[in-house]
Design a protein around this motif. Structure first.
Motif, PDB file in Angstrom:
ATOM      1  N   UNK A  43      25.860  64.029  44.135  1.00 32.92           N
ATOM      2  CA  UNK A  43      26.172  63.655  42.756  1.00 32.92           C
ATOM      3  C   UNK A  43      27.425  64.361  42.262  1.00 32.92           C
ATOM      4  N   UNK A  44      28.305  63.581  41.653  1.00 32.89           N
ATOM      5  CA  UNK A  44      29.625  64.050  41.218  1.00 32.89           C
ATOM      6  C   UNK A  44      30.042  63.187  40.041  1.00 32.89           C
ATOM      7  N   UNK A  45      31.108  63.612  39.350  1.00 31.32           N
ATOM      8  CA  UNK A  45      31.522  62.779  38.229  1.00 31.32           C
ATOM      9  C   UNK A  45      33.030  62.625  38.164  1.00 31.32           C
ATOM     10  N   UNK A  46      33.425  61.566  37.447  1.00 32.06           N
ATOM     11  CA  UNK A  46      34.780  61.411  36.947  1.00 32.06           C
ATOM     12  C   UNK A  46      34.687  61.170  35.445  1.00 32.06           C
ATOM     13  N   UNK A  47      35.806  60.781  34.826  1.00 32.53           N
ATOM     14  CA  UNK A  47      35.895  60.897  33.375  1.00 32.53           C
ATOM     15  C   UNK A  47      36.222  59.595  32.653  1.00 32.53           C
ATOM     16  N   UNK A  48      35.783  59.552  31.385  1.00 29.09           N
ATOM     17  CA  UNK A  48      36.480  58.783  30.361  1.00 29.09           C
ATOM     18  C   UNK A  48      36.804  59.795  29.265  1.00 29.09           C
ATOM     19  N   UNK A  49      37.811  59.498  28.429  1.00 29.42           N
ATOM     20  CA  UNK A  49      38.331  60.533  27.521  1.00 29.42           C
ATOM     21  C   UNK A  49      37.372  60.878  26.384  1.00 29.42           C
ATOM     22  N   UNK A  50      36.768  59.853  25.772  1.00 33.89           N
ATOM     23  CA  UNK A  50      35.809  60.066  24.692  1.00 33.89           C
ATOM     24  C   UNK A  50      34.638  59.111  24.906  1.00 33.89           C
ATOM     25  N   UNK A  51      33.591  59.289  24.138  1.00 34.10           N
ATOM     26  CA  UNK A  51      32.443  58.385  24.275  1.00 34.10           C
ATOM     27  C   UNK A  51      32.783  56.980  23.799  1.00 34.10           C
ATOM     28  N   UNK A  52      33.924  56.817  23.119  1.00 39.50           N
ATOM     29  CA  UNK A  52      34.333  55.496  22.634  1.00 39.50           C
ATOM     30  C   UNK A  52      35.514  54.938  23.422  1.00 39.50           C
ATOM     31  N   UNK A  53      35.863  55.584  24.534  1.00 38.02           N
ATOM     32  CA  UNK A  53      36.927  55.046  25.390  1.00 38.02           C
ATOM     33  C   UNK A  53      36.406  53.868  26.202  1.00 38.02           C
ATOM     34  N   UNK A  54      37.310  52.987  26.596  1.00 40.62           N
ATOM     35  CA  UNK A  54      36.912  51.823  27.403  1.00 40.62           C
ATOM     36  C   UNK A  54      37.427  51.920  28.827  1.00 40.62           C
ATOM     37  N   UNK A  55      38.102  53.030  29.147  1.00 42.90           N
ATOM     38  CA  UNK A  55      38.712  53.161  30.470  1.00 42.90           C
ATOM     39  C   UNK A  55      38.161  54.386  31.196  1.00 42.90           C
ATOM     40  N   UNK A  83      21.015  60.093  52.403  1.00 44.02           N
ATOM     41  CA  UNK A  83      21.896  60.326  51.264  1.00 44.02           C
ATOM     42  C   UNK A  83      21.758  59.218  50.227  1.00 44.02           C
ATOM     43  N   UNK A  84      21.508  59.611  48.985  1.00 42.61           N
ATOM     44  CA  UNK A  84      21.663  58.727  47.838  1.00 42.61           C
ATOM     45  C   UNK A  84      22.975  59.090  47.169  1.00 42.61           C
ATOM     46  N   UNK A  85      23.929  58.182  47.193  1.00 40.31           N
ATOM     47  CA  UNK A  85      25.219  58.438  46.544  1.00 40.31           C
ATOM     48  C   UNK A  85      25.052  58.206  45.048  1.00 40.31           C
ATOM     49  N   UNK A  86      25.460  59.211  44.266  1.00 37.09           N
ATOM     50  CA  UNK A  86      25.201  59.167  42.825  1.00 37.09           C
ATOM     51  C   UNK A  86      26.464  59.493  42.027  1.00 37.09           C
ATOM     52  N   UNK A  87      27.351  58.499  41.851  1.00 38.41           N
ATOM     53  CA  UNK A  87      28.530  58.706  41.009  1.00 38.41           C
ATOM     54  C   UNK A  87      28.169  58.630  39.528  1.00 38.41           C
ATOM     55  N   UNK A  88      28.767  59.500  38.735  1.00 33.32           N
ATOM     56  CA  UNK A  88      28.435  59.610  37.309  1.00 33.32           C
ATOM     57  C   UNK A  88      29.739  59.622  36.506  1.00 33.32           C
ATOM     58  N   UNK A  89      29.675  59.079  35.297  1.00 36.72           N
ATOM     59  CA  UNK A  89      30.791  59.157  34.353  1.00 36.72           C
ATOM     60  C   UNK A  89      30.424  60.141  33.254  1.00 36.72           C
ATOM     61  N   UNK A  90      31.311  61.075  32.978  1.00 34.30           N
ATOM     62  CA  UNK A  90      31.158  61.988  31.849  1.00 34.30           C
ATOM     63  C   UNK A  90      32.304  61.796  30.872  1.00 34.30           C
ATOM     64  N   UNK A  91      32.095  62.298  29.666  1.00 31.26           N
ATOM     65  CA  UNK A  91      33.097  62.169  28.610  1.00 31.26           C
ATOM     66  C   UNK A  91      33.810  63.500  28.397  1.00 31.26           C
ATOM     67  N   UNK A  92      35.130  63.457  28.418  1.00 33.75           N
ATOM     68  CA  UNK A  92      35.915  64.693  28.281  1.00 33.75           C
ATOM     69  C   UNK A  92      35.761  65.361  26.915  1.00 33.75           C
ATOM     70  N   UNK A  93      35.276  64.642  25.920  1.00 33.59           N
ATOM     71  CA  UNK A  93      35.098  65.258  24.597  1.00 33.59           C
ATOM     72  C   UNK A  93      33.869  66.160  24.533  1.00 33.59           C
ATOM     73  N   UNK A  94      33.142  66.264  25.658  1.00 36.07           N
ATOM     74  CA  UNK A  94      32.000  67.172  25.728  1.00 36.07           C
ATOM     75  C   UNK A  94      30.706  66.605  25.200  1.00 36.07           C
ATOM     76  N   UNK A  95      30.730  65.357  24.737  1.00 35.99           N
ATOM     77  CA  UNK A  95      29.516  64.727  24.234  1.00 35.99           C
ATOM     78  C   UNK A  95      28.762  64.112  25.417  1.00 35.99           C
TER      79      UNK A  95
END
Length: 323
Positions: A43-55, A83-95
């Motif tokens: 399990x790992x993550x990449x980003x979107x900038x805010x919880x209201x970003x669309x990218x 292995x279960x591959x588990x990609x996650x999206x997090x928000x850079x604004x910390x929410x």
């Protein structure tokens, strides 16, 4: 119903590019396998900038690369782990990612976000197929998006064109009943951070009783969709009071309590191990860089290495006759 049973552990969460390929990580995964675990959720993550970003975008300086993931998968397979591959999206604004979303009538925003998220998941579906990962998790605690039934169904349909293995979604405890499209996945996952203690230092017996109170709605969820339930995340830090808030990772000032974590593990294993509708655990979590066994008595994290909870887990995971 599928009778698969997952003796799992989450591995590598929060690690940056390159961390999976270090000597420390190789040693850590070997020690993970020694617990009797048969699966890892990588399990790992990449980003979107805010919880209201669309990218959603790939951060080349942070997120593990495909090469990092391929290394970890190969290492796991050499150790006999699935292995279960588990990609996650997090928000850079910390929410918390559960808040990612838009007003119900913001149709264009929803469409743009789902297009970006679908492309993100499809990339890892292709990678999971190429690396022969035995399972794929298509989302984690995306509560605000879960009412978008048609868009989730479309995403799953596209993923199945690229990946033929079992697919799981990771809901959040207490929110599982609101998802109408769980018939489209193969297993129903949830983050089972149920507060099974009412006071610090709660007994095993009281925790077991609290787990037993959770069974009816989880069993009903399984029966509703005819899918097994998996605790895609479950865990508790080895700190006093953490079983009252098992999700907590912030109160690092709480005193060390090996027994609180051990009682949480033992009660959760005992409560669900023999339930026919239940299909296993991915404990949270196992880091790529472990502390020494001598330092275990000062570690107040989720890790169980060198702690009483490790021995409890081994007693279940290493003895298949118990199941």
């Amino acid at each position: 119903m599928n009778h698969i049973f997952l003796k799992g552990m989450t591995y590598g969460w929060g690690e940056k590019r390159g961390a999976y390929q270090t000597d420390e990580a190789v040693d850590s995964m070997r020690k993970l396998a020694e617990t009797g675990s048969e699966w890892i959720a990588l399990s790992f993550w990449t980003w979107q900038d805010t919880i209201h970003s669309t990218s959603i975008y790939f951060d080349y300086g942070y997120t593990p690369t495909d090469q990092d993931i391929a290394f970890a998968v190969k290492q796991g397979k050499q150790l006999g782990l699935k292995v279960c591959l588990k990609p996650v999206v997090n928000s850079r604004d910390g929410i918390w990612r559960a808040r990612i979303g838009f007003p119900e009538d913001a149709v264009s925003y929803w469409a743009a976000w789902f297009e970006s998220y679908t492309n993100f998941i499809k990339h890892y579906a292709e990678l999971a197929s190429e690396l022969e990962c035995e399972m794929l998790c298509i989302g984690c605690e995306m509560i605000m998006t879960e009412s978008r039934t048609q868009q989730w169904r479309a995403l799953i349909s596209q993923v199945r064109e690229l990946y033929t293995g079992p697919i799981i979604y990771n809901a959040n405890h207490g929110k599982e009943d609101g998802i109408e499209w769980l018939d489209a996945v193969d297993l129903i996952g949830t983050s089972a951070y149920y507060p099974v203690a009412t006071a610090p230092g709660e007994s095993y017996e009281n925790m077991l009783a609290a787990w037993n109170k959770q069974k009816p709605h989880l069993k009903a969820l399984s029966e509703r969709f005819n899918k097994p339930v998996v605790f895609m995340e479950i865990g508790c830090r080895s700190a006093l009071g953490c079983a009252t808030m098992p999700w907590d990772f912030e109160h690092t000032d709480l005193p060390f309590s090996e027994s609180e974590q051990a009682n949480f593990y033992r009660s959760a294993l005992e409560a669900f191990w023999d339930e026919p509708w239940f299909a296993g655990y991915f404990w949270w979590d196992w880091r790529t860089k472990l502390y020494s066994r001598e330092e275990a008595a000062q570690n107040v994290g989720f890790d169980i290495y060198g702690k009483a909870a490790e021995q409890i887990l081994r007693s279940y995971y290493k003895h298949p006759a118990i199941r």
